[in-house]
Design a protein around this motif. Sequence first.
Motif, short mmCIF file in Angstrom:
data_model
loop_
_atom_site.label_atom_id
_atom_site.label_comp_id
_atom_site.label_asym_id
_atom_site.label_seq_id
_atom_site.Cartn_x
_atom_site.Cartn_y
_atom_site.Cartn_z
N PRO A 107 0.83 -1.20 0.00
CA PRO A 107 0.00 0.00 0.00
C PRO A 107 0.87 1.25 0.00
O PRO A 107 1.98 1.25 0.55
CB PRO A 107 -0.79 -0.12 1.32
CG PRO A 107 -0.73 -1.57 1.67
CD PRO A 107 0.59 -2.05 1.17
N GLY A 108 0.36 2.33 -0.61
CA GLY A 108 1.14 3.56 -0.67
C GLY A 108 1.49 4.09 0.71
O GLY A 108 2.59 4.61 0.92
N THR A 109 0.57 3.93 1.67
CA THR A 109 0.84 4.41 3.03
C THR A 109 2.00 3.65 3.65
O THR A 109 2.84 4.23 4.35
CB THR A 109 -0.41 4.26 3.90
OG1 THR A 109 -0.92 2.93 3.77
CG2 THR A 109 -1.48 5.26 3.49
N GLN A 110 2.07 2.34 3.41
CA GLN A 110 3.16 1.55 3.99
C GLN A 110 4.48 1.87 3.31
O GLN A 110 5.53 1.93 3.97
CB GLN A 110 2.85 0.05 3.86
CG GLN A 110 3.82 -0.81 4.64
CD GLN A 110 3.38 -2.26 4.72
OE1 GLN A 110 2.28 -2.60 4.30
NE2 GLN A 110 4.21 -3.10 5.27
N THR A 111 4.44 2.10 2.00
CA THR A 111 5.65 2.52 1.29
C THR A 111 6.19 3.82 1.88
O THR A 111 7.40 3.99 2.05
CB THR A 111 5.33 2.73 -0.20
OG1 THR A 111 4.84 1.51 -0.75
CG2 THR A 111 6.57 3.16 -0.97
N ALA A 112 5.28 4.73 2.21
CA ALA A 112 5.70 6.01 2.79
C ALA A 112 6.36 5.82 4.15
O ALA A 112 7.41 6.41 4.43
CB ALA A 112 4.48 6.93 2.93
N ILE A 113 5.78 4.97 5.00
CA ILE A 113 6.34 4.75 6.32
C ILE A 113 7.72 4.09 6.23
O ILE A 113 8.68 4.52 6.88
CB ILE A 113 5.40 3.87 7.17
CG1 ILE A 113 4.18 4.69 7.61
CG2 ILE A 113 6.11 3.33 8.40
CD1 ILE A 113 4.48 5.76 8.62
N LEU A 114 7.85 3.06 5.41
CA LEU A 114 9.13 2.35 5.30
C LEU A 114 10.24 3.24 4.74
O LEU A 114 11.42 3.01 5.02
CB LEU A 114 8.95 1.10 4.41
CG LEU A 114 8.10 -0.03 4.99
CD1 LEU A 114 7.95 -1.16 3.97
CD2 LEU A 114 8.71 -0.57 6.27
N SER A 115 9.86 4.24 3.96
CA SER A 115 10.87 5.11 3.37
C SER A 115 11.64 5.90 4.43
O SER A 115 12.73 6.41 4.16
CB SER A 115 10.22 6.07 2.37
OG SER A 115 9.38 6.99 3.04
N TYR A 116 11.10 6.01 5.65
CA TYR A 116 11.80 6.73 6.70
C TYR A 116 13.05 6.00 7.18
O TYR A 116 13.87 6.57 7.89
CB TYR A 116 10.85 6.97 7.89
CG TYR A 116 9.84 8.06 7.66
CD1 TYR A 116 10.26 9.36 7.42
CD2 TYR A 116 8.48 7.79 7.67
CE1 TYR A 116 9.33 10.36 7.20
CE2 TYR A 116 7.55 8.78 7.46
CZ TYR A 116 7.98 10.07 7.23
OH TYR A 116 7.07 11.07 7.00
N ILE A 117 13.20 4.74 6.80
CA ILE A 117 14.41 4.01 7.16
C ILE A 117 15.63 4.64 6.51
O ILE A 117 16.72 4.65 7.08
CB ILE A 117 14.27 2.53 6.75
CG1 ILE A 117 13.17 1.87 7.57
CG2 ILE A 117 15.58 1.78 6.94
CD1 ILE A 117 12.82 0.46 7.13
N ASP A 118 15.45 5.17 5.31
CA ASP A 118 16.54 5.80 4.56
C ASP A 118 17.25 6.89 5.37
O ASP A 118 18.47 6.81 5.59
CB ASP A 118 15.97 6.33 3.24
CG ASP A 118 16.98 7.07 2.38
OD1 ASP A 118 18.08 7.39 2.84
OD2 ASP A 118 16.66 7.34 1.21
N PRO A 119 16.56 7.94 5.86
CA PRO A 119 17.27 8.99 6.60
C PRO A 119 17.85 8.52 7.92
O PRO A 119 18.86 9.05 8.38
CB PRO A 119 16.20 10.06 6.82
CG PRO A 119 14.90 9.35 6.68
CD PRO A 119 15.14 8.29 5.66
N VAL A 120 17.23 7.51 8.56
CA VAL A 120 17.80 6.98 9.80
C VAL A 120 19.15 6.33 9.52
O VAL A 120 20.13 6.54 10.24
CB VAL A 120 16.84 5.98 10.46
CG1 VAL A 120 17.51 5.27 11.62
CG2 VAL A 120 15.59 6.69 10.95
N VAL A 121 19.20 5.54 8.46
CA VAL A 121 20.46 4.92 8.07
C VAL A 121 21.50 5.99 7.74
O VAL A 121 22.68 5.89 8.11
CB VAL A 121 20.26 3.99 6.85
CG1 VAL A 121 21.60 3.51 6.30
CG2 VAL A 121 19.40 2.79 7.25
#
Length: 292
Positions: free
Chosen positions: A235-249
């Motif tokens: 789902p687009g909402t889940q894609t949005a949430i998972l994308s926050y892993i990028d800046p944490v890394v």
Amino acid sequence: MLQPRTMNISAMVLFGTLSIFVRGVDLSSLETAFWRGLIALAVLSLLRLVTPRSETPPLSGRQKLIMVLTGMAVGLNWALLFTAYNYTSVAVATLAYYFAPVLVMALSPLLFRERTTPWQLLCFFAATAGLVLVISGGATLTAGNLVGVGFGLGAACLYATVVLINKFCPGGTGLDRSIYQMAGSCLLLVVLVPLRGGFHLMECDVTSLVNLLIVGVVHTGLAYWLYFTSIRDLPGTQTAILSYIDPVVAIFVSTLFFRESVAMSQWVGAALILGCTGLYQVLSIRRPATAK
């Protein structure tokens, strides 16, 4: 076969380390983006030759054209993000760039009729607050880097457009879609690069060439295959949430590789993002978002 969530998370981890290698390439932003796409296109085409045929319906002629056009948006997205790195810090550029998930989250219920539970909304806003803490704790916006912010926001709009359009094109495998998008990025950039200073690859030293190969093979060919394969089934909402892993890394990478100090507020923000990402996945498994 890897699960869509695992593939998406792997791609986000790769994207989070991108700035290290991009900063090691002594080329203009446009030319770096061009070679990135061309190398990735070669890698993906090779993967296509050795990958068993999928039962997924192939892309239609119209969908192939759409993938090429979105690939042009991908190429411009890279160029704008790399330019943002030149005008401001990676942290500020990332803050501007990660307005994209906000756009995806806001538009997905309207475009795809995805149901969003109150808990998922809470996770999203908490993760957004965490992202603000992660970025704002290490850099302050000034008039000198507003240009970089502008380039980052431009990249964010293009990124969100690509994600949303991909959801409208269900045909083809992630590999096929990535190939057409890499081709689209190369088609546009091969025209733009000569207009903005030309090609200077032969003037690069060995270090720049190695960094460019890593960016093209690992952070583009492999990462985009994982990413575009996963977002078709998430789902687009889940894609949005998972994308926050990028800046944490990216925060952890900046600490380990660039020896940049990380404020306590940034660690709190990182904990919020990771915690909310994990909670969101649990909620999605127990009560997944569905279309009407």
